[in-house]
Design a protein around this motif. Structure first.
Motif, PDB file in Angstrom:
ATOM      1  N   VAL A 107       9.279 -49.519  -6.005  1.00  0.00           N
ATOM      2  CA  VAL A 107      10.734 -49.337  -6.012  1.00  0.00           C
ATOM      3  C   VAL A 107      11.349 -49.965  -4.760  1.00  0.00           C
ATOM      4  O   VAL A 107      12.231 -50.812  -4.843  1.00  0.00           O
ATOM      5  N   ALA A 108      10.872 -49.529  -3.588  1.00  0.00           N
ATOM      6  CA  ALA A 108      11.453 -50.014  -2.333  1.00  0.00           C
ATOM      7  C   ALA A 108      10.487 -49.765  -1.197  1.00  0.00           C
ATOM      8  O   ALA A 108       9.645 -48.869  -1.273  1.00  0.00           O
ATOM      9  N   ALA A 109      10.617 -50.561  -0.140  1.00  0.00           N
ATOM     10  CA  ALA A 109       9.772 -50.408   1.031  1.00  0.00           C
ATOM     11  C   ALA A 109      10.578 -50.705   2.283  1.00  0.00           C
ATOM     12  O   ALA A 109      11.553 -51.456   2.253  1.00  0.00           O
ATOM     13  N   ILE A 110      10.118 -50.102   3.388  1.00  0.00           N
ATOM     14  CA  ILE A 110      10.756 -50.343   4.674  1.00  0.00           C
ATOM     15  C   ILE A 110       9.672 -50.404   5.740  1.00  0.00           C
ATOM     16  O   ILE A 110       8.756 -49.592   5.770  1.00  0.00           O
ATOM     17  N   SER A 111       9.768 -51.413   6.587  1.00  0.00           N
ATOM     18  CA  SER A 111       8.790 -51.592   7.651  1.00  0.00           C
ATOM     19  C   SER A 111       9.460 -52.321   8.808  1.00  0.00           C
ATOM     20  O   SER A 111      10.662 -52.584   8.780  1.00  0.00           O
ATOM     21  N   TRP A 112       8.641 -52.718   9.781  1.00  0.00           N
ATOM     22  CA  TRP A 112       9.165 -53.438  10.938  1.00  0.00           C
ATOM     23  C   TRP A 112       9.825 -54.759  10.528  1.00  0.00           C
ATOM     24  O   TRP A 112      10.687 -55.287  11.233  1.00  0.00           O
ATOM     25  N   SER A 113       9.409 -55.284   9.360  1.00  0.00           N
ATOM     26  CA  SER A 113       9.947 -56.572   8.918  1.00  0.00           C
ATOM     27  C   SER A 113      11.233 -56.430   8.123  1.00  0.00           C
ATOM     28  O   SER A 113      11.858 -57.432   7.772  1.00  0.00           O
ATOM     29  N   GLY A 114      11.648 -55.213   7.832  1.00  0.00           N
ATOM     30  CA  GLY A 114      12.877 -55.020   7.091  1.00  0.00           C
ATOM     31  C   GLY A 114      12.667 -54.189   5.842  1.00  0.00           C
ATOM     32  O   GLY A 114      11.765 -53.362   5.775  1.00  0.00           O
ATOM     33  N   THR A 115      13.525 -54.413   4.852  1.00  0.00           N
ATOM     34  CA  THR A 115      13.456 -53.668   3.601  1.00  0.00           C
ATOM     35  C   THR A 115      13.213 -54.609   2.427  1.00  0.00           C
ATOM     36  O   THR A 115      13.495 -55.810   2.504  1.00  0.00           O
ATOM     37  N   ASP A 116      12.694 -54.044   1.373  1.00  0.00           N
ATOM     38  CA  ASP A 116      12.398 -54.808   0.169  1.00  0.00           C
ATOM     39  C   ASP A 116      12.659 -53.909  -1.025  1.00  0.00           C
ATOM     40  O   ASP A 116      12.382 -52.711  -0.969  1.00  0.00           O
ATOM     41  N   TYR A 117      13.181 -54.487  -2.094  1.00  0.00           N
ATOM     42  CA  TYR A 117      13.529 -53.719  -3.279  1.00  0.00           C
ATOM     43  C   TYR A 117      13.033 -54.415  -4.531  1.00  0.00           C
ATOM     44  O   TYR A 117      13.048 -55.651  -4.629  1.00  0.00           O
ATOM     45  N   ALA A 118      12.652 -53.618  -5.505  1.00  0.00           N
ATOM     46  CA  ALA A 118      12.372 -54.157  -6.823  1.00  0.00           C
ATOM     47  C   ALA A 118      13.678 -54.655  -7.431  1.00  0.00           C
ATOM     48  O   ALA A 118      14.747 -54.092  -7.188  1.00  0.00           O
ATOM     49  N   ASP A 119      13.581 -55.694  -8.236  1.00  0.00           N
ATOM     50  CA  ASP A 119      14.782 -56.248  -8.870  1.00  0.00           C
ATOM     51  C   ASP A 119      15.516 -55.206  -9.706  1.00  0.00           C
ATOM     52  O   ASP A 119      16.739 -55.229  -9.816  1.00  0.00           O
ATOM     53  N   SER A 120      14.758 -54.286 -10.291  1.00  0.00           N
ATOM     54  CA  SER A 120      15.341 -53.291 -11.193  1.00  0.00           C
ATOM     55  C   SER A 120      16.246 -52.295 -10.474  1.00  0.00           C
ATOM     56  O   SER A 120      17.067 -51.640 -11.115  1.00  0.00           O
ATOM     57  N   VAL A 121      16.112 -52.170  -9.158  1.00  0.00           N
ATOM     58  CA  VAL A 121      16.923 -51.202  -8.409  1.00  0.00           C
ATOM     59  C   VAL A 121      17.787 -51.855  -7.348  1.00  0.00           C
ATOM     60  O   VAL A 121      18.606 -51.177  -6.709  1.00  0.00           O
ATOM     61  N   LYS A 122      17.623 -53.140  -7.140  1.00  0.00           N
ATOM     62  CA  LYS A 122      18.373 -53.836  -6.091  1.00  0.00           C
ATOM     63  C   LYS A 122      19.876 -53.681  -6.336  1.00  0.00           C
ATOM     64  O   LYS A 122      20.369 -53.882  -7.446  1.00  0.00           O
TER      65      LYS A 122
END
Length: 121
Positions: free
Chosen positions: A48-63
């Motif tokens: 679904v989504a992730a957060i780390s030192w490099s920033g955030t990332d989202y699945a296309d389905s929830v972006k």
């Protein structure tokens, strides 16, 4: 060792919002990449989504509908979900990985017990 406990799931009508929370144990929480996955019955666990030192990332389905955030002082990560759809119905899991993390569940070492989200049409 990290222990994760999710909360905030529930029943909501389509178009509504929920905020999921994940409380983490451990003194090095800020070192972990955190993510949310979900599991629909009969399907594989889905990023679904992730957060780390490099920033955030989202699945296309929830972006555009979901926002992941963290509060390292509180050892917590959150998932704000808006404009919920029946297709969002699933058990949502919080996960932690030491380092980068990523979009694949095998990259995460620690998991919570999950919280049910049900979106009615």
């Amino acid at each position: 060792q990290v222990q994760l406990v999710e909360s905030g799931g529930g029943l909501v009508q389509a178009g509504g919002s929920l905020r999921l929370s994940c409380a983490a144990s451990g003194r090095t929480f800020s070192s972990y990449a955190m993510a949310w996955f979900r599991h629909h019955p009969g399907k594989e666990r889905e990023f679904v989504a992730a957060i780390s030192w490099s920033g955030t990332d989202y699945a296309d389905s929830v972006k555009g509908r979901c926002t992941i955030s963290r509060d390292n002082a509180k050892n917590a990560v959150y998932l704000q979900m808006n404009s919920l759809e029946p297709e969002d119905t699933a058990v949502y899991y919080c996960a932690a990985a030491l380092g980068y993390g990523g979009r694949y569940y095998v990259q995460y070492n620690y998991w919570g017990q999950g919280t049910q989200v049900t979106v009615s049409s």
